[in-house]
Enzyme design. Sequence first.
Site, PDB file in Angstrom:
ATOM      1  N   ASN A  16       0.854  -1.181   0.000  1.00 46.98           N
ATOM      2  CA  ASN A  16       0.000   0.000   0.000  1.00 46.98           C
ATOM      3  C   ASN A  16       0.886   1.226   0.000  1.00 46.98           C
ATOM      4  O   ASN A  16       2.031   1.164   0.445  1.00 46.98           O
ATOM      5  CB  ASN A  16      -0.867  -0.008   1.266  1.00 46.98           C
ATOM      6  CG  ASN A  16      -1.769   1.211   1.368  1.00 46.98           C
ATOM      7  OD1 ASN A  16      -2.389   1.625   0.386  1.00 46.98           O
ATOM      8  ND2 ASN A  16      -1.846   1.812   2.552  1.00 46.98           N
ATOM      9  N   HIS A  29       0.983   5.101   1.529  1.00 45.23           N
ATOM     10  CA  HIS A  29       0.339   5.933   2.548  1.00 45.23           C
ATOM     11  C   HIS A  29       1.002   7.314   2.534  1.00 45.23           C
ATOM     12  O   HIS A  29       2.234   7.399   2.482  1.00 45.23           O
ATOM     13  CB  HIS A  29       0.494   5.264   3.923  1.00 45.23           C
ATOM     14  CG  HIS A  29      -0.213   6.012   5.006  1.00 45.23           C
ATOM     15  ND1 HIS A  29      -1.582   5.942   5.188  1.00 45.23           N
ATOM     16  CD2 HIS A  29       0.246   6.880   5.947  1.00 45.23           C
ATOM     17  CE1 HIS A  29      -1.927   6.718   6.203  1.00 45.23           C
ATOM     18  NE2 HIS A  29      -0.833   7.301   6.679  1.00 45.23           N
TER      19      HIS A  29
HETATM   20  C1  GRF Z   1      -2.756   8.848  -2.089  1.00 43.10           C
HETATM   21  O1  GRF Z   1      -2.470   9.997  -1.343  1.00 43.10           O
HETATM   22  C2  GRF Z   1      -2.328   7.603  -1.333  1.00 43.10           C
HETATM   23  O2  GRF Z   1      -1.201   7.805  -0.533  1.00 43.10           O
HETATM   24  C3  GRF Z   1      -3.525   7.331  -0.478  1.00 43.10           C
HETATM   25  O3  GRF Z   1      -4.625   7.660  -1.273  1.00 43.10           O
HETATM   26  C4  GRF Z   1      -4.244   8.629  -2.251  1.00 43.10           C
HETATM   27  C5  GRF Z   1      -4.614   8.062  -3.579  1.00 43.10           C
HETATM   28  O4  GRF Z   1      -4.487   8.977  -4.605  1.00 43.10           O
HETATM   29  N1  GRF Z   1      -3.506   5.968   0.008  1.00 43.10           N
HETATM   30  P1  GRF Z   1      -4.663   8.502  -6.119  1.00 43.10           P
HETATM   31  O5  GRF Z   1      -6.025   7.853  -6.251  1.00 43.10           O
HETATM   32  O6  GRF Z   1      -3.552   7.567  -6.439  1.00 43.10           O
HETATM   33  O7  GRF Z   1      -4.592   9.780  -6.913  1.00 43.10           O
END
Ligand code: GRF
Length: 203
Positions: A108, A110
Amino acid sequence: MLNVAVFGSGTGSNFRSILAAIDQGTLTGVTIRLVVSNNAEAGILSTARAHALPALHLSQKQFPDEESFAAAMLSALRERGVNFIALAGYLKRVPSSVVAAYRNRIVNIHPALLPRFGGAGMYGLHVHEAVIAAGEKASGASVHYVDEEYDRGPVILQKTVPVLPGDTPESLAARVLTVEHELYPEALSMIAAREAKENAAHT
Ligand code: GRF
């Protein structure tokens, strides 16, 4: 080869950065086999379709219980030969039987420097609000393994950004997102290379 399913709930800008890195040849050893979203309207699904990649809307709401939902998820993953899952803005918990079937094969991203500013409620702008409220001088992004608990699995790679005076949650989120787009392809590339080396050692 990492045969990857990407799971997301929203825009999918991280997914786009992964696709771009594959196209540019900077991310090798990775193919995208499937994109899954709990949200039928998610940008990540339209991006997948625009790239002629299998895009699947799969939500717990379509099933009577978690068991049948998880079984459908597992069979979609197996049908496509998926051996690795990358969560990219996926706002739902991955069913525990899927976590168990893909142990150490789910990652994942984050938007903070884990293990701080993770866990329940730490998503979207809440993360950046908490970082600013704590008076942190730095934040960043982390790619980590996924286990049964939110944001708790081992960290694989991180990138740091400064928290600047006058930052709002939105301005900090934008700075962090920029490094996420470098970090995720780099982390996947590292995992794919490590795995290729391990496989070569076993043959
Ligand atoms: C990102 O900030 C990621 O870290 C978090 O959710 C957001 C997703 O953004 N888990 P995207 O859909 O990839 O633009």
